[in-house]
Write a protein that holds these residues in place. Structure first.
Motif, PDB file in Angstrom:
ATOM      1  N   GLY A 144      76.233  34.380  15.178  1.00 32.36           N
ATOM      2  CA  GLY A 144      76.418  35.798  14.862  1.00 32.36           C
ATOM      3  C   GLY A 144      77.180  36.521  15.945  1.00 32.36           C
ATOM      4  N   THR A 145      78.194  35.870  16.484  1.00 32.70           N
ATOM      5  CA  THR A 145      78.921  36.469  17.603  1.00 32.70           C
ATOM      6  C   THR A 145      79.645  37.748  17.214  1.00 32.70           C
ATOM      7  OG1 THR A 145      80.799  35.006  17.187  1.00 32.70           O
ATOM      8  CG2 THR A 145      79.217  34.304  18.866  1.00 32.70           C
ATOM      9  N   TRP A 146      79.885  37.974  15.918  1.00 31.55           N
ATOM     10  CA  TRP A 146      80.538  39.217  15.523  1.00 31.55           C
ATOM     11  C   TRP A 146      79.635  40.414  15.811  1.00 31.55           C
ATOM     12  CZ3 TRP A 146      78.048  36.451  11.610  1.00 31.55           C
ATOM     13  CH2 TRP A 146      77.145  37.161  10.826  1.00 31.55           C
ATOM     14  N   MET A 147      78.346  40.180  15.962  1.00 26.72           N
ATOM     15  CA  MET A 147      77.404  41.274  16.182  1.00 26.72           C
ATOM     16  C   MET A 147      77.237  41.638  17.647  1.00 26.72           C
ATOM     17  SD  MET A 147      74.338  40.108  13.646  1.00 26.72           S
ATOM     18  CE  MET A 147      74.008  38.688  14.662  1.00 26.72           C
ATOM     19  N   VAL A 148      77.413  40.694  18.532  1.00 23.43           N
ATOM     20  CA  VAL A 148      77.055  40.908  19.934  1.00 23.43           C
ATOM     21  C   VAL A 148      78.301  40.820  20.817  1.00 23.43           C
ATOM     22  CG1 VAL A 148      75.445  40.283  21.762  1.00 23.43           C
ATOM     23  CG2 VAL A 148      74.828  39.860  19.396  1.00 23.43           C
ATOM     24  N   GLY A 201      75.336  49.243  26.588  1.00 27.40           N
ATOM     25  CA  GLY A 201      73.918  49.490  26.342  1.00 27.40           C
ATOM     26  C   GLY A 201      73.619  49.900  24.914  1.00 27.40           C
ATOM     27  N   GLU A 202      74.464  49.490  23.995  1.00 27.41           N
ATOM     28  CA  GLU A 202      74.302  49.886  22.594  1.00 27.41           C
ATOM     29  C   GLU A 202      73.384  48.908  21.844  1.00 27.41           C
ATOM     30  OE1 GLU A 202      77.807  51.476  20.599  1.00 27.41           O
ATOM     31  OE2 GLU A 202      78.895  51.136  22.482  1.00 27.41           O
ATOM     32  N   PHE A 203      72.173  48.793  22.334  1.00 29.05           N
ATOM     33  CA  PHE A 203      71.242  47.815  21.788  1.00 29.05           C
ATOM     34  C   PHE A 203      70.729  48.205  20.406  1.00 29.05           C
ATOM     35  CE2 PHE A 203      71.063  47.457  26.433  1.00 29.05           C
ATOM     36  CZ  PHE A 203      71.636  46.203  26.531  1.00 29.05           C
ATOM     37  N   GLU A 204      70.662  49.478  20.114  1.00 32.83           N
ATOM     38  CA  GLU A 204      70.281  49.903  18.764  1.00 32.83           C
ATOM     39  C   GLU A 204      71.343  49.469  17.759  1.00 32.83           C
ATOM     40  OE1 GLU A 204      67.424  51.125  17.447  1.00 32.83           O
ATOM     41  OE2 GLU A 204      66.664  50.688  19.456  1.00 32.83           O
ATOM     42  N   LYS A 205      72.620  49.548  18.135  1.00 32.31           N
ATOM     43  CA  LYS A 205      73.710  49.100  17.258  1.00 32.31           C
ATOM     44  C   LYS A 205      73.603  47.597  17.025  1.00 32.31           C
ATOM     45  CE  LYS A 205      77.584  49.403  14.975  1.00 32.31           C
ATOM     46  NZ  LYS A 205      77.618  49.959  13.634  1.00 32.31           N
ATOM     47  N   ILE A 206      73.325  46.841  18.093  1.00 27.91           N
ATOM     48  CA  ILE A 206      73.158  45.391  17.963  1.00 27.91           C
ATOM     49  C   ILE A 206      71.976  45.092  17.039  1.00 27.91           C
ATOM     50  CG2 ILE A 206      72.552  43.261  19.186  1.00 27.91           C
ATOM     51  CD1 ILE A 206      74.097  44.449  21.613  1.00 27.91           C
ATOM     52  N   LYS A 207      70.894  45.824  17.210  1.00 27.12           N
ATOM     53  CA  LYS A 207      69.712  45.634  16.361  1.00 27.12           C
ATOM     54  C   LYS A 207      70.049  45.920  14.898  1.00 27.12           C
ATOM     55  CE  LYS A 207      65.005  47.424  15.941  1.00 27.12           C
ATOM     56  NZ  LYS A 207      64.026  48.338  16.533  1.00 27.12           N
ATOM     57  N   GLU A 208      70.791  47.003  14.659  1.00 26.12           N
ATOM     58  CA  GLU A 208      71.192  47.372  13.306  1.00 26.12           C
ATOM     59  C   GLU A 208      72.088  46.293  12.684  1.00 26.12           C
ATOM     60  OE1 GLU A 208      74.476  50.469  11.699  1.00 26.12           O
ATOM     61  OE2 GLU A 208      72.903  51.343  12.964  1.00 26.12           O
ATOM     62  N   LYS A 266      70.038  43.228  11.789  1.00 27.21           N
ATOM     63  CA  LYS A 266      69.278  43.432  10.550  1.00 27.21           C
ATOM     64  C   LYS A 266      70.199  43.289   9.333  1.00 27.21           C
ATOM     65  CE  LYS A 266      66.463  46.696   7.962  1.00 27.21           C
ATOM     66  NZ  LYS A 266      66.915  46.127   6.733  1.00 27.21           N
ATOM     67  N   GLU A 267      71.404  43.852   9.407  1.00 25.14           N
ATOM     68  CA  GLU A 267      72.359  43.731   8.306  1.00 25.14           C
ATOM     69  C   GLU A 267      72.685  42.256   8.043  1.00 25.14           C
ATOM     70  OE1 GLU A 267      75.696  46.140   9.417  1.00 25.14           O
ATOM     71  OE2 GLU A 267      74.604  48.010   9.116  1.00 25.14           O
ATOM     72  N   ALA A 268      72.883  41.480   9.109  1.00 25.56           N
ATOM     73  CA  ALA A 268      73.199  40.055   8.951  1.00 25.56           C
ATOM     74  C   ALA A 268      72.045  39.311   8.296  1.00 25.56           C
ATOM     75  CB  ALA A 268      73.534  39.433  10.306  1.00 25.56           C
ATOM     76  N   VAL A 269      70.834  39.613   8.723  1.00 27.24           N
ATOM     77  CA  VAL A 269      69.652  38.966   8.131  1.00 27.24           C
ATOM     78  C   VAL A 269      69.549  39.335   6.645  1.00 27.24           C
ATOM     79  CG1 VAL A 269      67.117  38.933   8.147  1.00 27.24           C
ATOM     80  CG2 VAL A 269      68.389  38.770  10.296  1.00 27.24           C
ATOM     81  N   ASP A 270      69.801  40.591   6.323  1.00 30.28           N
ATOM     82  CA  ASP A 270      69.740  41.025   4.925  1.00 30.28           C
ATOM     83  C   ASP A 270      70.795  40.314   4.082  1.00 30.28           C
ATOM     84  OD1 ASP A 270      67.631  42.710   5.519  1.00 30.28           O
ATOM     85  OD2 ASP A 270      68.875  44.523   5.610  1.00 30.28           O
TER      86      ASP A 270
END
Length: 64
Positions: free
Chosen positions: A35-39, A47-54, A57-61
């Protein structure tokens, strides 16, 4: 997807993103996709950890 298919791909590190991750995972020789496109470094360094978390979640969905 591959010019010559090896017996097994344990993980796919191809050009994978939310638009095609399900296609890669549907290939019976691929067990996982990264999932390197996310991180991206910029997100971590900023420090955009909320964006990474979001995005995680989208990838898991997508692959559920």
């Amino acid at each position: 997807m591959y010019a010559k298919e090896p017996a097994l791909h344990t993980a796919c590190k191809c050009v994978v993103g939310p638009q095609n991750v399900k296609d890669y995972l549907a290939f019976d020789k691929v067990l996982a996709c990264d999932g390197t496109w996310m991180v991206k470094d910029a997100l971590i360094n900023g420090g955009e950890f909320e964006k990474i978390k979001e995005m995680t979640k989208e990838a898991v969905d997508i692959v559920k």
